[in-house]
Design a protein around this motif. Sequence first.
Motif, PDB file in Angstrom:
ATOM      1  N   VAL A 397       0.743  -1.051  -0.117  1.00  0.00           N
ATOM      2  CA  VAL A 397       0.075  -0.034   0.016  1.00  0.00           C
ATOM      3  C   VAL A 397       0.844   1.186  -0.156  1.00  0.00           C
ATOM      4  O   VAL A 397       0.545   2.111  -0.749  1.00  0.00           O
ATOM      5  N   GLU A 398       1.918   1.195   0.866  1.00  0.00           N
ATOM      6  CA  GLU A 398       2.921   2.236   0.898  1.00  0.00           C
ATOM      7  C   GLU A 398       3.420   2.735  -0.582  1.00  0.00           C
ATOM      8  O   GLU A 398       3.774   3.863  -0.855  1.00  0.00           O
ATOM      9  N   ASP A 399       3.623   1.814  -0.941  1.00  0.00           N
ATOM     10  CA  ASP A 399       4.510   1.882  -2.605  1.00  0.00           C
ATOM     11  C   ASP A 399       3.652   2.066  -3.610  1.00  0.00           C
ATOM     12  O   ASP A 399       4.074   2.256  -4.944  1.00  0.00           O
ATOM     13  N   PHE A 400       2.236   1.764  -3.470  1.00  0.00           N
ATOM     14  CA  PHE A 400       1.440   1.863  -4.478  1.00  0.00           C
ATOM     15  C   PHE A 400       1.434   3.426  -5.301  1.00  0.00           C
ATOM     16  O   PHE A 400       1.427   4.315  -4.514  1.00  0.00           O
ATOM     17  N   LYS A 421      -9.800   4.068  -1.437  1.00  0.00           N
ATOM     18  CA  LYS A 421     -10.368   4.504  -0.106  1.00  0.00           C
ATOM     19  C   LYS A 421     -11.162   3.859   0.662  1.00  0.00           C
ATOM     20  O   LYS A 421     -11.220   3.642   1.844  1.00  0.00           O
ATOM     21  N   ALA A 422     -12.174   3.337  -0.151  1.00  0.00           N
ATOM     22  CA  ALA A 422     -13.147   2.383   0.618  1.00  0.00           C
ATOM     23  C   ALA A 422     -12.799   1.334   1.099  1.00  0.00           C
ATOM     24  O   ALA A 422     -12.926   0.685   2.279  1.00  0.00           O
ATOM     25  N   GLN A 423     -11.466   0.526   0.605  1.00  0.00           N
ATOM     26  CA  GLN A 423     -11.233  -0.834   0.852  1.00  0.00           C
ATOM     27  C   GLN A 423     -10.026  -0.615   1.994  1.00  0.00           C
ATOM     28  O   GLN A 423      -9.956  -1.487   2.734  1.00  0.00           O
ATOM     29  N   TYR A 424      -8.915   0.308   1.677  1.00  0.00           N
ATOM     30  CA  TYR A 424      -8.049   0.509   2.708  1.00  0.00           C
ATOM     31  C   TYR A 424      -7.897   1.673   3.517  1.00  0.00           C
ATOM     32  O   TYR A 424      -7.244   1.825   4.192  1.00  0.00           O
ATOM     33  N   GLY A 425      -8.972   2.384   3.327  1.00  0.00           N
ATOM     34  CA  GLY A 425      -8.911   3.652   4.104  1.00  0.00           C
ATOM     35  C   GLY A 425      -8.763   3.685   5.699  1.00  0.00           C
ATOM     36  O   GLY A 425      -8.031   4.335   6.287  1.00  0.00           O
ATOM     37  N   GLY A 430      -2.859   6.469   6.123  1.00  0.00           N
ATOM     38  CA  GLY A 430      -1.711   7.183   5.161  1.00  0.00           C
ATOM     39  C   GLY A 430      -2.303   7.218   3.880  1.00  0.00           C
ATOM     40  O   GLY A 430      -2.197   8.161   3.367  1.00  0.00           O
ATOM     41  N   LEU A 431      -2.698   6.138   3.451  1.00  0.00           N
ATOM     42  CA  LEU A 431      -3.326   6.198   1.923  1.00  0.00           C
ATOM     43  C   LEU A 431      -4.504   7.119   1.844  1.00  0.00           C
ATOM     44  O   LEU A 431      -4.324   7.678   0.778  1.00  0.00           O
ATOM     45  N   LEU A 432      -5.251   7.156   2.695  1.00  0.00           N
ATOM     46  CA  LEU A 432      -6.452   7.916   2.735  1.00  0.00           C
ATOM     47  C   LEU A 432      -6.052   9.462   2.506  1.00  0.00           C
ATOM     48  O   LEU A 432      -6.658  10.251   1.690  1.00  0.00           O
ATOM     49  N   ILE A 433      -4.953   9.998   3.297  1.00  0.00           N
ATOM     50  CA  ILE A 433      -4.852  11.338   3.229  1.00  0.00           C
ATOM     51  C   ILE A 433      -4.002  11.511   2.072  1.00  0.00           C
ATOM     52  O   ILE A 433      -3.878  12.666   1.553  1.00  0.00           O
TER      53      ILE A 433
END
Length: 576
Positions: A397-400, A421-425, A430-433
């Motif tokens: 997720v961090e490298d996406f 956002k819906a699946q991993y938020g 961190g992905l969300l922001i």
Amino acid sequence: MELNQQDKSTPLPSKLMILISLLQGLGLLYLHQAIELHYWPHGQPEWLFAFYSVMFIWPIMLLLGLDQHNGRAMVKVTLPFALLSGLLGYYIGHQVTPIEHIRFNALLFSFVLTMAIATFKALMYSQQWARGERVTYSALFLWSWRNFLTLSLALLFAGSFWLLLMLWAALFKAINIDFFNDLFEQRWFYYPAIALANGFGIIIFRKLTHIIDTITRLQQALIKFLLVLLSLVSMLFLGALPFTGLEPLWESGGSSLILWMQALILFFVNAVYQDEPDNWPYSVWLHRFIYISIAILPVYSLISFYGLSLRIDQYGWSLSRFWAFLIWFLLALFAIGYVWGIAKYRDSWTHQLSRTNVAIGLVVLLVMLSVNSPLLDFRKMVVADQLQRLADNKVSVEDFDLSYFRRHLARPGYEGLQTLKAQYGETHPGLLIRINALYADSNNERPSSTRDEFIAAITLLSDNPPEALLTAIYKQETKNHWNIQQTQQYFLKALDLDMDGDQEYLWIEKKYEHTVIKLFFQQDQQWKSSYLGSFRKDKNSADQFYQALLAGEIKVAPSRWNDVIIGGQRFRAGLE
């Protein structure tokens, strides 16, 4: 080569062609004014793309293809294609919605390029079908160069016309007469004027087909010599590969270079061998040398296929890789068709050339249309593949690469990010922001995420940091949307850096290529920050840094050199 076009392809009367040009200019003026003055179809990119497609494509096809003998037939052939281009424009325009969140420069470029190629191909076939003639490659070749050179010279004429108007306006403005400058800057003037100039150019150059054909024969003569050199380069390069291996080729972007070489060989072959199949442009030995170089093209197709496949296995599909595979597929089709002709006819392999080119030319036309339709939407395919790689843990997720979705994949990319956002938020705040920051207004410092969303993304390495500190960090860091987009992870660690018994805090930003470290400290009952340093991302050093950070292995070392203060000014030695 002569097709008796002199008596059969007489252009339409100039008045009708001028009328077509004028209507095109007025149509483009209306669309521009709709965008500027906010009336329909402003704000609806589906309709804008559709209307622009029709307004550019159909008039140009008529201006280049209509003559006094094929008017009704040409309209019957080109009108359905123009309407189809409008439908495809509507679909591509839909990929730009919601328009406030979509960057569509890359999408627009690919749409214009592919539709230009499709129109170019469709016009060649239409000109022969409208005349009731059997479609042959020699005729297609003649029409293609006539159309290309006529339109190019007409556009050059229109550009020169506009430059003369600008000179006209500048000269009178220099003597304080602004009337012409004001007139020529009016959209209601320059849209019809440039369209009419382009129409006049087409009228002029369509009457000079003998000059156009002479230019075509000239380039054919030049390419005749270049084809021999290119064939020699191709065979020498293939002979060198067993000694060098393929690794150096992949390190220097070899797949694209091979595709370029294949494309040039095929273009040169078609430019040289476009006349009667029994009339060879070379001696028998050079003729055989040329077709041996063509016979090895499938080997290059296999090499480029292998190289492209390696990249896809490593990183998955992207738009550029889809386009590369599409180009590879079309070039491989031509190569296989030519090799089939060589195997079947040997020295007389050019008998197969015309049939192969006519058939695969139609394939190219269909493919160029399909890539702008739901049938072959590369953007949707890229999104599906990259999301599947994430689900399969082939990428973290961090490298996406979120910014790639935002900048290159238009609406499918937008929808893909909303899915993320819906699946991993919740599990990866961190992905969300980062996604929120991608869609923030760069000219507005308003935070793209709430305080709670941002704080949830911080990896706290110390218990219960002060709320005032967290608020200060939130206010400072969310001002820079670009910085948030580039940051994979945040860390906050307490330590007493000045040994005064009060806690300071290390703030660490882990980015794609480097790491940034700041210090937050209290001064005058407010939390302030100071930049401590950064280091480039090297796998070993980065892993060692974050292992020590997470394990709490942090030391505070006193500085060897004290500061120097002179007249209230403090100087710090930058020595280790």
